[in-house]
Motif scaffolding. Structure first.
Motif, PDB file in Angstrom:
ATOM      1  N   THR A 273     -14.448  51.007 -42.734  1.00 21.43           N
ATOM      2  CA  THR A 273     -15.754  50.132 -42.554  1.00 21.43           C
ATOM      3  C   THR A 273     -16.428  50.573 -43.890  1.00 21.43           C
ATOM      4  N   ARG A 274     -17.293  49.696 -44.457  1.00 26.45           N
ATOM      5  CA  ARG A 274     -18.054  49.950 -45.518  1.00 26.45           C
ATOM      6  C   ARG A 274     -19.177  50.841 -45.064  1.00 26.45           C
ATOM      7  N   GLY A 275     -19.675  51.931 -45.660  1.00 24.25           N
ATOM      8  CA  GLY A 275     -20.867  52.709 -45.351  1.00 24.25           C
ATOM      9  C   GLY A 275     -20.411  53.745 -44.231  1.00 24.25           C
TER      10      GLY A 275
ATOM     11  N   VAL B  45      -9.474  52.838 -33.353  1.00 27.67           N
ATOM     12  CA  VAL B  45     -10.267  53.141 -34.369  1.00 27.67           C
ATOM     13  C   VAL B  45      -9.375  52.806 -35.466  1.00 27.67           C
ATOM     14  N   PRO B  46      -9.765  51.748 -36.299  1.00 28.84           N
ATOM     15  CA  PRO B  46      -9.150  51.302 -37.379  1.00 28.84           C
ATOM     16  C   PRO B  46      -9.345  52.429 -38.884  1.00 28.84           C
ATOM     17  N   TRP B  47      -8.132  52.446 -39.841  1.00 27.07           N
ATOM     18  CA  TRP B  47      -8.127  53.467 -40.704  1.00 27.07           C
ATOM     19  C   TRP B  47      -7.472  52.580 -42.031  1.00 27.07           C
ATOM     20  N   LYS B  48      -8.013  52.556 -43.146  1.00 24.44           N
ATOM     21  CA  LYS B  48      -7.183  51.956 -44.378  1.00 24.44           C
ATOM     22  C   LYS B  48      -6.488  52.948 -45.038  1.00 24.44           C
ATOM     23  N   PRO B  49      -5.203  52.614 -45.295  1.00 19.41           N
ATOM     24  CA  PRO B  49      -4.260  53.560 -45.874  1.00 19.41           C
ATOM     25  C   PRO B  49      -4.475  53.824 -47.329  1.00 19.41           C
ATOM     26  N   SER B  50      -5.588  54.179 -47.708  1.00 14.67           N
ATOM     27  CA  SER B  50      -5.716  54.526 -49.133  1.00 14.67           C
ATOM     28  C   SER B  50      -6.689  55.654 -49.509  1.00 14.67           C
ATOM     29  N   PHE B  51      -6.207  56.496 -50.520  1.00 14.05           N
ATOM     30  CA  PHE B  51      -6.847  57.623 -50.870  1.00 14.05           C
ATOM     31  C   PHE B  51      -8.259  57.307 -51.860  1.00 14.05           C
ATOM     32  N   PHE B  52      -9.173  57.968 -51.641  1.00 17.58           N
ATOM     33  CA  PHE B  52     -10.263  58.123 -52.535  1.00 17.58           C
ATOM     34  C   PHE B  52     -10.322  59.497 -53.333  1.00 17.58           C
ATOM     35  N   PRO B  53     -10.174  59.327 -54.585  1.00 14.94           N
ATOM     36  CA  PRO B  53      -9.991  60.332 -55.388  1.00 14.94           C
ATOM     37  C   PRO B  53     -11.020  61.515 -55.685  1.00 14.94           C
ATOM     38  N   GLY B  54     -12.270  60.655 -55.360  1.00 13.26           N
ATOM     39  CA  GLY B  54     -13.567  61.395 -55.705  1.00 13.26           C
ATOM     40  C   GLY B  54     -13.653  62.653 -54.566  1.00 13.26           C
ATOM     41  N   GLY B  55     -14.504  63.920 -54.839  1.00 16.81           N
ATOM     42  CA  GLY B  55     -14.436  64.808 -53.967  1.00 16.81           C
ATOM     43  C   GLY B  55     -15.794  64.760 -53.156  1.00 16.81           C
ATOM     44  N   HIS B  56     -15.942  63.597 -52.688  1.00 17.39           N
ATOM     45  CA  HIS B  56     -17.138  63.460 -51.672  1.00 17.39           C
ATOM     46  C   HIS B  56     -16.966  62.099 -50.681  1.00 17.39           C
TER      47      HIS B  56
ATOM     48  N   PRO C  39     -16.420  58.733 -49.408  1.00 16.78           N
ATOM     49  CA  PRO C  39     -15.871  57.472 -50.172  1.00 16.78           C
ATOM     50  C   PRO C  39     -17.181  56.461 -50.390  1.00 16.78           C
ATOM     51  N   GLU C  40     -16.992  55.793 -51.660  1.00 18.07           N
ATOM     52  CA  GLU C  40     -18.347  54.712 -51.611  1.00 18.07           C
ATOM     53  C   GLU C  40     -17.513  53.386 -51.443  1.00 18.07           C
ATOM     54  N   SER C  41     -16.210  53.600 -50.928  1.00 16.48           N
ATOM     55  CA  SER C  41     -15.438  52.453 -50.426  1.00 16.48           C
ATOM     56  C   SER C  41     -15.179  52.396 -49.070  1.00 16.48           C
ATOM     57  N   ASP C  42     -14.138  51.657 -48.719  1.00 22.34           N
ATOM     58  CA  ASP C  42     -13.722  51.809 -47.318  1.00 22.34           C
ATOM     59  C   ASP C  42     -12.249  52.379 -47.136  1.00 22.34           C
TER      60      ASP C  42
END
Ligand SMILES: Cc1cc2nc3c(=O)[nH]c(=O)nc-3n(C[C@H](O)[C@H](O)[C@H](O)COP(=O)(O)OP(=O)(O)OC[C@H]3O[C@@H](n4cnc5c(N)ncnc54)[C@H](O)[C@@H]3O)c2cc1C
Length: 483
Positions: free
Chosen positions: A170-172, A125-136, A138-141
């Motif tokens: 992944t996207r989505g 299972v792959p993960w991107k080491p980046s943080f999405f600051p919004g509280g919902h 992510p609209e990104s990967d």
């Protein structure tokens, strides 16, 4: 006895003429919990047969967003610059998964969360080491997000606020990718996966031990022997109206069922019929997806008396739960002209627009003075940037003083409340199904939403897939080690 209940009554092993197939561990249902059970049982040396009633593995897990709640200092948390400890994760979950949270499950879930995340990485299972600051979601990967109430009152004062929502890269929606990786890992480990095989009932010895399953019905009945154990990983029951009416009727009021037709509770019913106890069948995650946009957190949520009932920056699962349980589903959001926004993920029709709060209150049919006193108390404190009543975070506190004022209709019949069930078979920390006296039902295991898990009541996003995968593994390993 209904037809459904009759069908799930266990069969006696002495009536089984002969076994049509056999494995050490038989797994019923191949979603997230079942796939993890299959991998782990194989790694423990058992032969594994996993049965799926539909055309292929996946279940609701494949239809999901794929977010999993992990912490305690996972590699992803560290890569994103966050410090976490199992103790902080435990403190948060004990506060957020209640009332009456279950330390027996929460403790190992926190203690071994880092190891479990590492195990999922090993399964591909792959993960991107980046943080999405919004509280919902992510609209990104991005891989890491705040997915519950960690940053809001009262939880932020009970445990260090750390993001724990882990989303595969992944996207989505990521549930499909997650299932793809877990299924490949299960096959790679040597588990036999069979689709289009619906399990109808369990097979029991005279002493109550579960020794197999029955597939098909009538003249098509076939029997599979489970030499060491059966794992029920069949999902929840949000798609079964009869069970909802019986156990969780309030969830029938939610317009959106967060699940798939496979969530008909068949495994829970089979487990109950074999002597398994249940926990929290009345419990569900009820979510009202008000945000994004975050600007709406500056509005005020009120009940039919014009009274606030929650801090508006709370997680959408907590808002939904309070709206249904505390307000009987009669809820509005009050905004002024400085907040010209609408929720992106639910309808919220405008119930009234007026130049004064008194007129708004009257247009909504609220008792005279209720909404007016709510607004005047809120505005007085908000002038100083404070919300002493519910401690909403300062960034969302501002007086509502710019007419016209509007009320967004968030009543159950107007907005899209979503729900899925949290209750199920009662398990111990190794996925053994308990009988009503507390002892395990010999040979019977459960995981995922067929069981009551970490989120016994209060929910944070990612806990369902998180505990499905975690206790799925444990059930598989324990079943493999059974005599
Ligand atoms: C749109 C959406 C988004 C979601 N997003 C998230 C999220 O991001 N994070 C999160 O934690 N949760 C999320 N959820 C909830 C989560 O997906 C489920 O709670 C979780 O997948 C349950 O996993 P499971 O393994 O218990 O069940 P499932 O994944 O549903 O697997 C059960 C399997 O058992 C099979 N089965 C059932 N009965 C039988 C039978 N009698 N014989 C043989 N097979 C049978 C089913 O067909 C199914 O394949 C989401 C749900 C939806 C619908």
């Amino acid at each position: 006895m209904s037809e459904e209940t009759r069908a799930t009554q266990p069969r006696s092993a002495s009536d089984v003429g002969g076994w049509d197939d056999a494995a050490d561990v038989v797994i019923v249902g191949i979603g997230g919990a079942g796939a993890c059970a299959a991998i782990e049982a194989r790694l423990a040396g058992a032969s594994v047969l996993a049965l799926e009633r539909f055309g292929g593995p996946g279940g609701t897990t494949a239809a999901s967003d794929g977010m999993m709640y992990f912490g305690g200092g996972t590699a992803l948390q560290k890569a994103c610059g966050f410090e976490d400890t199992p103790d902080d994760m435990f403190d948060y979950l004990m506060a957020a998964c209640g009332p009456d949270p279950d330390p027996e499950l929460i403790e190992p879930y926190c203690e071994y969360s880092v190891e479990h995340f590492h195990w999922l990485c090993e399964q591909g299972v792959p993960w991107k080491p980046s943080f999405f600051p919004g509280g919902h979601f992510p609209e990104s990967d991005d891989g890491l997000v705040f997915s519950g109430n960690e940053r809001v009152h009262p939880f932020r004062d009970l445990a260090a606020p750390v993001p724990r929502g882990h989303v595969p890269r992944t996207r989505g929606p990521a549930g499909g990718l997650l299932m793809q990786k877990l299924t490949a890992a299960a096959i790679g480990a040597g588990a036999r996966l069979q689709a289009s095989e619906r399990c109808e009932a369990l097979v029991l010895e005279d002493d109550g031990r579960v020794v197999g399953v029955m597939l098909g019905s009538g003249s098509g009945e076939r029997f599979v022997e489970a030499r060491r154990g059966v794992v029920l990983s069949t999902g929840g029951f949000i798609w079964n109206d009869e069970m909802l009416r019986q156990y969780a009727p309030q969830l029938l009021r939610c317009q959106h069922r967060v699940g798939t037709p496979s969530d008909d509770g068949s495994g829970i019913r089979m487990g109950m019929a074999a002597g398994g106890a249940t926990l929290g069948l009345d419990s569900g995650d009820v979510l009202l997806p008000l945000y994004p946009p975050a600007a709406l957190k500056r509005g005020l949520l009120v009940d039919r008396h014009g009274q606030r009932f929650i801090n508006e920056d709370a997680y959408h699962g907590r808002i939904g739960e309070f709206a249904l349980d505390a307000c009987d589903g009669d809820v509005w959001m009050i905004i002024d002209s400085s907040i010209d926004e609408r929720p992106q993920n639910t309808p919220a029709p405008i119930a009234a627009v007026e130049d004064t709060i008194a007129d708004l209150e009257s247009a909504l049919g609220m008792p005279t003075g209720g909404l007016q006193s709510t607004l005047s108390a809120y505005n007085a404190a908000a002038q100083r940037g404070r919300d002493p009543l519910f401690e909403k975070a300062a960034e969302f506190v501002a007086p509502l003083v710019s007419p016209p004022y509007a009320a967004l209709d968030l009543r159950m019949e107007s907005a899209h409340y979503g729900a899925f069930t949290l209750g199920g078979l009662q398990i111990d920390a190794w996925g053994r199904v308990r009988a009503s006296g507390g002892d395990p039902v010999p040979g019977l295991f459960a995981a995922g939403r067929a069981a009551s898990g970490v989120a016994k009541r209060g929910y944070s996003s990612g806990l369902s897939l998180g505990d499905s995968s975690f206790f799925g593994r444990r059930a598989g390993r324990k079943a493999a080690a059974s005599e």
